[in-house]
Design an enzyme around this catalytic site. Sequence first.
Site, PDB file in Angstrom:
ATOM      1  N   GLU A  54      77.503  37.655 -83.804  1.00 30.26           N
ATOM      2  CA  GLU A  54      76.106  37.333 -84.101  1.00 30.26           C
ATOM      3  C   GLU A  54      75.115  38.292 -83.440  1.00 30.26           C
ATOM      4  O   GLU A  54      74.030  38.527 -83.982  1.00 30.26           O
ATOM      5  CB  GLU A  54      75.802  35.886 -83.684  1.00 30.26           C
ATOM      6  CG  GLU A  54      76.504  34.838 -84.535  1.00 30.26           C
ATOM      7  CD  GLU A  54      77.885  34.439 -84.014  1.00 30.26           C
ATOM      8  OE1 GLU A  54      78.461  33.483 -84.554  1.00 30.26           O
ATOM      9  OE2 GLU A  54      78.379  35.106 -83.070  1.00 30.26           O
ATOM     10  N   PHE A 116      78.626  18.289 -80.809  1.00 29.00           N
ATOM     11  CA  PHE A 116      79.436  19.489 -80.925  1.00 29.00           C
ATOM     12  C   PHE A 116      78.585  20.669 -81.416  1.00 29.00           C
ATOM     13  O   PHE A 116      77.874  20.563 -82.401  1.00 29.00           O
ATOM     14  CB  PHE A 116      80.600  19.247 -81.900  1.00 29.00           C
ATOM     15  CG  PHE A 116      81.450  20.452 -82.141  1.00 29.00           C
ATOM     16  CD1 PHE A 116      82.245  20.978 -81.124  1.00 29.00           C
ATOM     17  CD2 PHE A 116      81.469  21.072 -83.378  1.00 29.00           C
ATOM     18  CE1 PHE A 116      83.027  22.101 -81.347  1.00 29.00           C
ATOM     19  CE2 PHE A 116      82.251  22.182 -83.617  1.00 29.00           C
ATOM     20  CZ  PHE A 116      83.037  22.698 -82.595  1.00 29.00           C
ATOM     21  N   GLN A 117      78.642  21.769 -80.694  1.00 26.58           N
ATOM     22  CA  GLN A 117      77.913  23.010 -80.974  1.00 26.58           C
ATOM     23  C   GLN A 117      76.402  22.795 -81.005  1.00 26.58           C
ATOM     24  O   GLN A 117      75.678  23.476 -81.740  1.00 26.58           O
ATOM     25  CB  GLN A 117      78.409  23.668 -82.269  1.00 26.58           C
ATOM     26  CG  GLN A 117      79.819  24.237 -82.115  1.00 26.58           C
ATOM     27  CD  GLN A 117      80.196  25.195 -83.223  1.00 26.58           C
ATOM     28  OE1 GLN A 117      79.694  25.114 -84.337  1.00 26.58           O
ATOM     29  NE2 GLN A 117      81.105  26.118 -82.927  1.00 26.58           N
ATOM     30  N   LYS A 166      71.102  20.353 -89.791  1.00 25.20           N
ATOM     31  CA  LYS A 166      71.948  20.285 -90.983  1.00 25.20           C
ATOM     32  C   LYS A 166      71.451  19.244 -91.979  1.00 25.20           C
ATOM     33  O   LYS A 166      71.532  19.449 -93.200  1.00 25.20           O
ATOM     34  CB  LYS A 166      73.390  19.986 -90.565  1.00 25.20           C
ATOM     35  CG  LYS A 166      74.406  20.260 -91.655  1.00 25.20           C
ATOM     36  CD  LYS A 166      75.825  20.213 -91.132  1.00 25.20           C
ATOM     37  CE  LYS A 166      76.819  20.572 -92.229  1.00 25.20           C
ATOM     38  NZ  LYS A 166      78.225  20.542 -91.731  1.00 25.20           N
ATOM     39  N   MET A 481      75.253  57.102 -67.611  1.00 24.80           N
ATOM     40  CA  MET A 481      73.986  56.929 -66.912  1.00 24.80           C
ATOM     41  C   MET A 481      74.173  56.162 -65.618  1.00 24.80           C
ATOM     42  O   MET A 481      73.500  56.446 -64.609  1.00 24.80           O
ATOM     43  CB  MET A 481      72.972  56.216 -67.817  1.00 24.80           C
ATOM     44  CG  MET A 481      71.546  56.319 -67.317  1.00 24.80           C
ATOM     45  SD  MET A 481      70.957  58.024 -67.190  1.00 24.80           S
ATOM     46  CE  MET A 481      70.421  58.331 -68.866  1.00 24.80           C
TER      47      MET A 481
END
Length: 583
Positions: A54, A116-117, A166, A481
Site C-alpha cells: 500500500e 478485525f482490521q 463497509k 548518504m
Amino acid sequence: MAVNEQKTGAENLIQALTELGVDTVFGYPGGAVLPIYDALFQQSVIKHVLVRHEQAAVHAAEGYARSTGKPGVVLVTSGPGATNAVTGITDALLDSIPVVVLTGQVATHLIGSDAFQECDTVGITRHCSKHNYLVKDPERLADIVHEAFHIATSGRPGPVVIDIPKDVQVARAGYRKRSALHNGYKLQLKGELKDIEAAVEMLAKAERPILYTGGGVINSGNGAAQLLRELARVTGAPVTSTLMGLGAFPAASPQWLGMLGMHGTYEANMAMNECDLMLCIGARFDDRVTGRLDAFSPNSKKIHIDIDRSSINKNVKADLGIVGDVGHVLEDMLKIWKARAHKAVDQKAWFAKIDAWRTKDSLGFRQTGKEILPQYAIQRLYEATKAKAPIITTEVGQHQMWAAQHFHFESPRKWLTSGGLGTMGYGLPAAIGAQMGNPRALVIDIAGEASILMNIQEMSTAIQYRLPVKVFVLNNEYMGMVRQWQQLTYESRYSESYSEALPDFVKLAEAYGWKGIRIEDVDGLDAGIAEMLAYDGPVFVDCRVAKLENCFPMIPSGAAHTEMLLNSSDVKGELDEDAQALV
C-alpha cells in the site's frame, strides 16, 4: 441537487470518480473494500493497478500526479492497508502532491469495538493529510468525493483521505450531483495588486537580483513555468531552484545557476548570499536551502510569493509577502513590468561575479581508471537519453543528489523525487505511476542498492501491466548518504551502513521477468546503457560504482549556506553536538 436512482455507495463512488475524470486507481484489495472492488469489476472506464504494497500505491499515485498534472487516486483496505499507506500520504503532504486516498473501514456500528482490521484512520492521518473524512451517511459520499478532489488539487495541493465504512459502501442511496462546495475552504489565487506593484518596483531597481524558485512553480501548471521564463528574460536575473523545482526553468539557459542548498552549486549559494533582492517563487525556505538561519543572505530584501499563507514568514522573514498562486502573480508582475516599460538593470558586474564563482567548478570530478564514478554514470546516462526527454524518478540518498546535480532538465514534470520526507523506496513505484500516466515516455528510476530494496516487490507490478520502466542502480554497497554523514560527523565509524547480503540483482530481475544488466567498469558503461534503452520492456541495471565516493558540494549541518565543502580535502571527520543534532 438532483437525486438519481438508488445505487450502492460503491457504485456512487465509481460514478463520482468517473465524473471527475479519473482513469487510473492504484490499490490493493481487502475485506473492507470488496464492495468497491466489485463495482470496479463491473465497469470499464477506470483502470485499476494492483500494487504489491500500500505504501507503493501512494508513491505510484504521486508519480502519476506529478508527471501528468492530474490527481492520483489510491484505494486500500482498512487497518494495515490504511496504516501501510501513511508513509506515502506523509510524503505527498510534504511535497504538495495532489492525491486522494480511499480507505476501507469496518461497519459504522463496529467502529470503536476493536473489530478485525479496525484502526482510527482519521485520527492517524489527521496530521499527515491536507484533510480527511469519515463517511457515515451514504447520501453524502458522492458530495464528499467531489469536495475531496477540489481540496486536494486547489491551493497548495496535498493528500486527502476518505475513510469509507463497509456498510456505507453497500447501503443504497441516491446519487447527489453537486452544484457547489459546502465548506469554508477559500482560496486566494490573485495577489494583492499593490503588493505586486511594489514587487515590480523593487525588482526594477535591484542591481543583484536572483529568482529563487521551488515546486510551487510546477504545481501551478505549465503556464507558470513559461511565465517564470519570461520574467527571467525581461529582468535578466539569474535563476536557481530547490530540489523540487527542477525543470521549471531550462538548465541550458546561461541564466541558470543550478540547484541551491545543501548539495547545490557554489555559484547558486553564493549568489543567494550576496544578492540585494531575492524573489522567492513557490519555495518555502527549507532548512536544507538556508543553512544556519542567522547567516542566510543577511543583506538582501526578500519577496516571497506563495499560495500557502502559512509559509510566508514561517522560516525566513520576508520584506514583502504576496499570497497567491504563482502563475497568477507572475502574470500580473509581467503585465505591470511591461506597462511601465521597465528595462532590465545592467547586471554585467553581477554576472561577472557569478562567473567567477562558476570557475570553482563545484560539480567537477575526474573520471580516471576503470572504476566508475557515480557522477560519471549519471552524465553518460543523461547524454544517452536527453534527446528522449525522459521522466526521471529517484530513490533517496547520494544517487538522488548526484541525479539532481548531473541530470539536466529543460521542462517541468520530468523530475520526480521525494524531497520533504526523503522516502527511501519512492522511486520504483513513482516510476510505475509515471509510466501509467505517460505510456509512451521513457521512464527511468535512478536508484541506490539500499533504497531500491524498500519497494523491490513492485517489479511484479511492472511486469503485470507490461510497463517498460528502467531502473538504473548506482551500486556502491553502502547506504551512501548515511555512510557519508558517518564519515563527516562520526569519524568514519560506519555503524550498520554497509549493505551486506545484497541479492544478485541480475538474477532477481530475471526472476521477476525483467531484463537484468550488470555494468562492472567504465569500458562497459555506454554499452550497458545502450542495451537498457534498446530493450522494449522493464530493465534493471546494476551499475557498480566507486564505493566510498562522497557527494559534493555540500553544506554541513549547522553551517551557513556559504560554508560549503567542495571536495573531500575539506572534510575534517567530525562535527560538534549541535551540528550532529541537525544531520
